[in-house]
Design a protein around this motif. Structure first.
Motif, PDB file in Angstrom:
ATOM      1  N   ALA A  26      60.516  11.395 -18.275  1.00 13.38           N
ATOM      2  CA  ALA A  26      59.575  11.980 -17.317  1.00 13.38           C
ATOM      3  C   ALA A  26      58.498  12.782 -18.028  1.00 13.38           C
ATOM      4  O   ALA A  26      57.305  12.703 -17.682  1.00 13.38           O
ATOM      5  CB  ALA A  26      60.328  12.864 -16.323  1.00 13.38           C
ATOM      6  N   ARG A  27      58.890  13.546 -19.036  1.00 14.13           N
ATOM      7  CA  ARG A  27      57.908  14.350 -19.773  1.00 14.13           C
ATOM      8  C   ARG A  27      56.945  13.461 -20.556  1.00 14.13           C
ATOM      9  O   ARG A  27      55.751  13.748 -20.647  1.00 14.13           O
ATOM     10  CB  ARG A  27      58.626  15.340 -20.686  1.00 14.13           C
ATOM     11  CG  ARG A  27      59.305  16.474 -19.901  1.00 14.13           C
ATOM     12  CD  ARG A  27      60.161  17.357 -20.787  1.00 14.13           C
ATOM     13  NE  ARG A  27      59.395  18.223 -21.645  1.00 14.13           N
ATOM     14  CZ  ARG A  27      59.048  19.483 -21.355  1.00 14.13           C
ATOM     15  NH1 ARG A  27      59.386  20.014 -20.184  1.00 14.13           N
ATOM     16  NH2 ARG A  27      58.364  20.209 -22.208  1.00 14.13           N
ATOM     17  N   ALA A  28      57.465  12.369 -21.082  1.00 13.50           N
ATOM     18  CA  ALA A  28      56.602  11.432 -21.793  1.00 13.50           C
ATOM     19  C   ALA A  28      55.603  10.791 -20.835  1.00 13.50           C
ATOM     20  O   ALA A  28      54.407  10.656 -21.146  1.00 13.50           O
ATOM     21  CB  ALA A  28      57.447  10.355 -22.475  1.00 13.50           C
ATOM     22  N   ASP A  29      56.074  10.406 -19.640  1.00 13.56           N
ATOM     23  CA  ASP A  29      55.199   9.781 -18.650  1.00 13.56           C
ATOM     24  C   ASP A  29      54.091  10.727 -18.197  1.00 13.56           C
ATOM     25  O   ASP A  29      52.990  10.287 -17.840  1.00 13.56           O
ATOM     26  CB  ASP A  29      56.019   9.338 -17.425  1.00 13.56           C
ATOM     27  CG  ASP A  29      56.958   8.178 -17.735  1.00 13.56           C
ATOM     28  OD1 ASP A  29      56.780   7.533 -18.781  1.00 13.56           O
ATOM     29  OD2 ASP A  29      57.883   7.943 -16.923  1.00 13.56           O
ATOM     30  N   LEU A  30      54.378  12.011 -18.215  1.00 13.26           N
ATOM     31  CA  LEU A  30      53.403  13.017 -17.780  1.00 13.26           C
ATOM     32  C   LEU A  30      52.473  13.458 -18.915  1.00 13.26           C
ATOM     33  O   LEU A  30      51.582  14.282 -18.702  1.00 13.26           O
ATOM     34  CB  LEU A  30      54.130  14.235 -17.207  1.00 13.26           C
ATOM     35  CG  LEU A  30      54.850  14.000 -15.872  1.00 13.26           C
ATOM     36  CD1 LEU A  30      55.815  15.142 -15.574  1.00 13.26           C
ATOM     37  CD2 LEU A  30      53.835  13.850 -14.740  1.00 13.26           C
ATOM     38  N   GLY A  31      52.692  12.931 -20.089  1.00 11.54           N
ATOM     39  CA  GLY A  31      51.841  13.272 -21.225  1.00 11.54           C
ATOM     40  C   GLY A  31      52.096  14.657 -21.773  1.00 11.54           C
ATOM     41  O   GLY A  31      51.214  15.255 -22.404  1.00 11.54           O
ATOM     42  N   LEU A  32      53.300  15.176 -21.565  1.00 14.69           N
ATOM     43  CA  LEU A  32      53.643  16.498 -22.091  1.00 14.69           C
ATOM     44  C   LEU A  32      53.951  16.398 -23.570  1.00 14.69           C
ATOM     45  O   LEU A  32      54.624  15.462 -24.027  1.00 14.69           O
ATOM     46  CB  LEU A  32      54.838  17.070 -21.323  1.00 14.69           C
ATOM     47  CG  LEU A  32      54.589  17.279 -19.825  1.00 14.69           C
ATOM     48  CD1 LEU A  32      55.885  17.613 -19.102  1.00 14.69           C
ATOM     49  CD2 LEU A  32      53.553  18.366 -19.601  1.00 14.69           C
ATOM     50  N   VAL A  33      53.472  17.372 -24.301  1.00 15.12           N
ATOM     51  CA  VAL A  33      53.575  17.328 -25.764  1.00 15.12           C
ATOM     52  C   VAL A  33      54.683  18.254 -26.240  1.00 15.12           C
ATOM     53  O   VAL A  33      54.728  19.438 -25.852  1.00 15.12           O
ATOM     54  CB  VAL A  33      52.236  17.730 -26.419  1.00 15.12           C
ATOM     55  CG1 VAL A  33      52.363  17.702 -27.933  1.00 15.12           C
ATOM     56  CG2 VAL A  33      51.111  16.815 -25.938  1.00 15.12           C
TER      57      VAL A  33
END
Length: 370
Positions: free
Chosen positions: A184-191
């Protein structure tokens, strides 16, 4: 085969809000071979899941908006007489006076008023109208439901008889999962390890978004890795985007819009915040707890939402107090997050609660009006 009983569900305007989501969730899980839902919605609704409703065997009836009181009640009265529903279940809180009045005139034997909300400071015109309508809240229903004791006592009175019908959910779909969080964090572009503050709610005055933006502005001063994720849509969205721009926070506030994967988004959060001006319960707070999140809620939200006993309730007076509480969360509190036992959330188990509601409808349709 015996045809299922059909229940007329009065949901007002279907705009992707919490109440219609609750009704739809029950509809998906109820025994539809015995109970079917027909949805009576205002014609100016913007997000109507018509295709899904019809695929499940339900029907959608569009009626004039409730603001046009005379036409609204006239059309409802006509439909009640023509369709012959034995049960009308109204979910529009204090406004249920109007459809249930029409139902009584049409001779509908079972008329349920359901309280999903309350009132709070700031909405003076709305609160004045609610105060007037509340004086008639017990006049037309034969039965009273509420999403919490607090919501029931607010609408019907402390001495009124009503049943608490929990805003139930599919608990397993909200439980924390480390792999789902990473995706989910990857899909949201969270670094990397960005600190994610999450909020789920319609953009409207009740949800208190301006206060939340002020809170986040203070958080950004102490956490340069902080990100605010806002899930939902609504009439105030553009003004909140403008406020974010004014604060210079556009790079770290994400507007995610109306979503059907909110259970996945909770996985990406590190803390959940709900600074509402009022709530009947605040189901999103329950969802966040099932997901294992620390929750900061306004102190006007019913304490019934605190299933785990670990929610923090704060006054909605000073953004700095909220920011301090958020910034004081240690990394351990969210890096050590784990799957929550769902045993303590039994009241919110949709399979159990949909079974109860199905049986209750059948009792009422068969003349057991206790």
């Amino acid at each position: 085969m015996v045809n299922p009983i059909r229940v007329a569900q009065i949901v007002g305007k279907m705009n992707g809000g919490g109440v219609e989501a609750v009704v739809m969730n029950y509809y998906r899980h109820i025994d539809r071979s015995k109970v079917q839902f027909d949805f009576l919605i205002d014609s100016d609704s913007s997000l109507v899941p018509r295709e899904e409703i019809e695929s499940l065997g339900g029907r959608v009836f569009e009626i004039p908006p409730y603001q046009h009181v005379i036409e609204y009640q006239r059309e409802l009265q006509r439909l009640f007489r023509e369709e012959g529903w034995k049960i009308v279940h109204s979910h529009i809180n204090a406004l249920s006076v109007f459809p249930l009045r029409a139902a009584k005139k049409a001779g509908v034997p079972v008329r349920i008023a359901h309280s999903h909300s309350t009132s709070g400071k700031g909405e003076y015109a709305k609160n004045a109208l609610k105060a007037v309508l509340k004086t008639q809240s017990n006049r037309y229903p034969t039965h009273r439901f509420a999403c919490s004791r607090f919501a029931g006592e607010w609408l019907f009175g402390k001495d009124a008889n009503f049943e608490v019908v929990y805003n139930a959910i599919d608990l397993n779909s909200f439980r924390f999962n480390a792999e789902a969080r990473e995706q989910a964090r990857a899909d949201l572009g969270l670094v990397g390890g960005q600190f994610v503050i999450g909020h789920v709610g319609r953009f409207m005055a009740q949800k208190n978004h301006p206060f939340l933006i002020d809170v986040f502005a203070e958080v950004a001063k102490c956490r340069d890795d902080a990100v605010l994720l806002l899930v939902g849509s609504g009439e105030d969205e553009d003004s909140i985007k403008a406020l974010v721009d004014e604060h210079g926070l556009s790079d770290c506030v994400k507007f995610l819009g109306q979503r059907n994967d909110v259970n996945r988004l909770y996985q990406a959060f590190d803390v959940f915040v709900l600074p509402s001006l009022y709530e009947g319960l605040g189901l999103v707070g329950v969802e966040a707890q099932v997901s294992g999140l620390p929750c900061l809620l306004s102190d006007v939200i019913p304490r019934e939402v605190d299933v785990t006993g670990e929610c923090t309730f704060l006054p909605i007076d000073t953004p700095v107090e909220w920011a301090d509480a958020i910034c004081s969360l240690s990394k351990k509190s969210y890096e050590g997050r784990k799957s929550t036992s769902i045993d303590s959330f039994a009241n919110y188990n949709i399979d159990q609660q949909a079974g109860w509601l199905s049986r209750r409808y059948l009792q009422l349709a068969n003349g057991d009006i206790i």
